[in-house]
Design a protein around this motif. Structure first.
Motif, short mmCIF file in Angstrom:
data_model
loop_
_atom_site.label_atom_id
_atom_site.label_comp_id
_atom_site.label_asym_id
_atom_site.label_seq_id
_atom_site.Cartn_x
_atom_site.Cartn_y
_atom_site.Cartn_z
N LEU A 1 0.86 -1.19 0.00
CA LEU A 1 0.00 0.00 0.00
C LEU A 1 0.89 1.23 0.00
CD1 LEU A 1 -2.89 1.25 0.35
CD2 LEU A 1 -2.39 1.26 2.80
N ASN A 2 0.57 2.17 -0.86
CA ASN A 2 1.30 3.43 -0.92
C ASN A 2 0.32 4.55 -0.64
OD1 ASN A 2 2.03 5.95 -2.74
ND2 ASN A 2 3.93 4.94 -2.17
N THR A 3 0.76 5.57 0.09
CA THR A 3 -0.10 6.72 0.35
C THR A 3 0.64 8.01 0.00
OG1 THR A 3 0.60 6.90 2.66
CG2 THR A 3 -1.33 5.55 2.21
N VAL A 4 -0.11 8.96 -0.47
CA VAL A 4 0.41 10.30 -0.74
C VAL A 4 -0.68 11.29 -0.30
CG1 VAL A 4 -0.43 10.36 -3.14
CG2 VAL A 4 1.50 11.77 -2.47
N GLN A 5 -0.25 12.42 0.25
CA GLN A 5 -1.22 13.42 0.69
C GLN A 5 -1.25 14.59 -0.29
OE1 GLN A 5 -0.55 14.47 4.83
NE2 GLN A 5 -1.86 12.79 5.45
N ILE A 6 -2.46 15.12 -0.48
CA ILE A 6 -2.68 16.27 -1.35
C ILE A 6 -3.56 17.25 -0.59
CG2 ILE A 6 -3.78 17.08 -3.48
CD1 ILE A 6 -3.14 14.28 -4.66
N LYS A 7 -3.13 18.50 -0.53
CA LYS A 7 -3.95 19.54 0.09
C LYS A 7 -4.81 20.18 -0.98
CE LYS A 7 -3.88 23.42 3.21
NZ LYS A 7 -3.08 24.22 4.14
N VAL A 8 -6.11 20.30 -0.70
CA VAL A 8 -7.04 20.88 -1.66
C VAL A 8 -6.79 22.39 -1.74
CG1 VAL A 8 -9.46 21.30 -2.23
CG2 VAL A 8 -8.77 19.09 -1.26
N ARG A 9 -6.53 22.84 -2.95
CA ARG A 9 -6.26 24.26 -3.24
C ARG A 9 -7.46 24.88 -3.95
NH1 ARG A 9 -1.85 24.89 -0.02
NH2 ARG A 9 -0.29 23.33 -0.52
N GLY A 10 -7.47 26.18 -4.04
CA GLY A 10 -8.57 26.88 -4.68
C GLY A 10 -8.81 26.48 -6.11
N TYR A 11 -7.74 26.20 -6.85
CA TYR A 11 -7.90 25.84 -8.25
C TYR A 11 -8.44 24.42 -8.45
CZ TYR A 11 -3.29 23.57 -7.82
OH TYR A 11 -2.23 22.77 -7.45
N HIS A 12 -8.59 23.65 -7.38
CA HIS A 12 -9.19 22.32 -7.47
C HIS A 12 -10.73 22.39 -7.41
CE1 HIS A 12 -5.25 20.83 -5.49
NE2 HIS A 12 -5.19 20.59 -6.78
N LEU A 13 -11.26 23.55 -7.05
CA LEU A 13 -12.69 23.68 -6.76
C LEU A 13 -13.50 24.07 -8.00
CD1 LEU A 13 -12.44 25.66 -3.40
CD2 LEU A 13 -12.39 23.18 -3.76
N ASP A 14 -14.78 23.69 -7.97
CA ASP A 14 -15.71 24.10 -9.02
C ASP A 14 -16.60 25.22 -8.49
OD1 ASP A 14 -17.64 22.86 -7.42
OD2 ASP A 14 -17.78 21.09 -8.70
N ILE A 15 -17.63 25.59 -9.22
CA ILE A 15 -18.47 26.72 -8.80
C ILE A 15 -19.26 26.42 -7.52
CG2 ILE A 15 -18.67 27.67 -11.12
CD1 ILE A 15 -21.51 26.50 -11.27
N HIS B 1 -16.55 22.83 -4.07
CA HIS B 1 -15.97 21.55 -3.66
C HIS B 1 -15.14 21.02 -4.81
CE1 HIS B 1 -18.98 19.12 -5.86
NE2 HIS B 1 -19.88 19.97 -5.39
N VAL B 2 -14.32 20.01 -4.55
CA VAL B 2 -13.40 19.51 -5.56
C VAL B 2 -14.18 19.03 -6.79
CG1 VAL B 2 -11.65 17.77 -6.10
CG2 VAL B 2 -11.64 18.89 -3.86
N ASN B 3 -13.78 19.53 -7.94
CA ASN B 3 -14.40 19.15 -9.20
C ASN B 3 -14.08 17.69 -9.50
OD1 ASN B 3 -14.04 18.80 -12.30
ND2 ASN B 3 -15.44 20.53 -12.06
N ASN B 4 -15.05 16.97 -10.05
CA ASN B 4 -14.86 15.54 -10.29
C ASN B 4 -13.65 15.23 -11.16
OD1 ASN B 4 -15.70 15.55 -13.09
ND2 ASN B 4 -17.78 15.76 -12.37
N ALA B 5 -13.34 16.09 -12.13
CA ALA B 5 -12.19 15.84 -13.00
C ALA B 5 -10.88 15.91 -12.23
CB ALA B 5 -12.18 16.84 -14.15
N GLU C 1 -17.83 14.74 -0.33
CA GLU C 1 -17.17 15.87 -0.97
C GLU C 1 -15.92 16.27 -0.21
OE1 GLU C 1 -19.82 19.21 -1.09
OE2 GLU C 1 -19.64 19.61 1.03
N ALA C 2 -15.04 16.93 -0.93
CA ALA C 2 -13.84 17.52 -0.33
C ALA C 2 -13.85 18.99 -0.68
CB ALA C 2 -12.58 16.84 -0.86
N SER C 3 -13.35 19.81 0.25
CA SER C 3 -13.41 21.26 0.09
C SER C 3 -12.05 21.90 0.32
CB SER C 3 -14.42 21.85 1.08
OG SER C 3 -15.70 21.30 0.86
N PHE C 4 -12.00 23.20 0.09
CA PHE C 4 -10.78 23.98 0.23
C PHE C 4 -10.12 23.72 1.58
CE2 PHE C 4 -8.54 27.85 1.51
CZ PHE C 4 -7.65 27.97 0.46
N GLY C 5 -8.83 23.45 1.53
CA GLY C 5 -8.04 23.25 2.75
C GLY C 5 -8.00 21.83 3.26
N ASP C 6 -8.90 20.97 2.77
CA ASP C 6 -8.88 19.57 3.21
C ASP C 6 -7.56 18.92 2.80
OD1 ASP C 6 -11.46 19.79 4.21
OD2 ASP C 6 -12.40 18.67 2.56
#
Length: 139
Positions: free
Chosen positions: A2-16, A19-23, A67-72
């Motif tokens: 198992l491998n894990t990596v962390q990603i912080k949700v940034r503003g450019y990940h969000l849709d209108i 929350h994080v855009n599906n793409a 859903e995931a949101s800004f800063g998560d």
């Protein structure tokens, strides 16, 4: 393995809807797979490319759970799920690191692809052995 990596949700990940855009989840999942391959010793291995062999994604199934949101902070977990003659399926899960909620579950299937033949080919024996060792397949 198992491998894990962390990603912080940034503003450019969000849709209108803020929350994080599906793409974007496709990109997060891909980042998880690249980290997995790096840790597995295949991320910067050019031997396959030199032989005209590549991994081609042929199927992705994604289930959106929360859903995931800004800063998560999201944890992308990646592991092998199935090894075929010409294919590999990876199981990926994205977890909210703070709440532990499952955000996304995905199955991603690759084939071993010959650029010269423009077709899927059987995994080379040395590659199959490397993968079997990593995923704990015993004979």
């Amino acid at each position: 393995m198992l491998n894990t990596v962390q990603i912080k949700v940034r503003g450019y990940h969000l849709d209108i809807f803020q929350h994080v855009n599906n793409a974007r989840y496709l990109e997060f999942l891909e980042e998880g797979r690249w980290a997995f391959f790096d840790d597995f010793g295949m991320g910067s291995d050019t031997a396959l490319m030199d032989e005209g062999i590549a991994w081609a994604v042929v199927n992705i199934n994604i289930n959106f759970r929360a859903e995931a949101s800004f800063g998560d902070v999201l944890e992308v977990q990646t592991r092998y799920a199935k090894l075929g003659n010409r294919s590999i399926t990876m199981k990926q899960t994205i977890i909210n690191a703070e709440t532990k909620d499952t955000v996304v579950e995905a199955d991603v299937t690759y084939v071993c692809f010959s650029k010269a033949l423009k077709a899927a080919i059987a995994l080379p024996d040395d590659l199959r052995q490397k993968i079997e060792l990593a995923i704990g397949v015993s004979e």
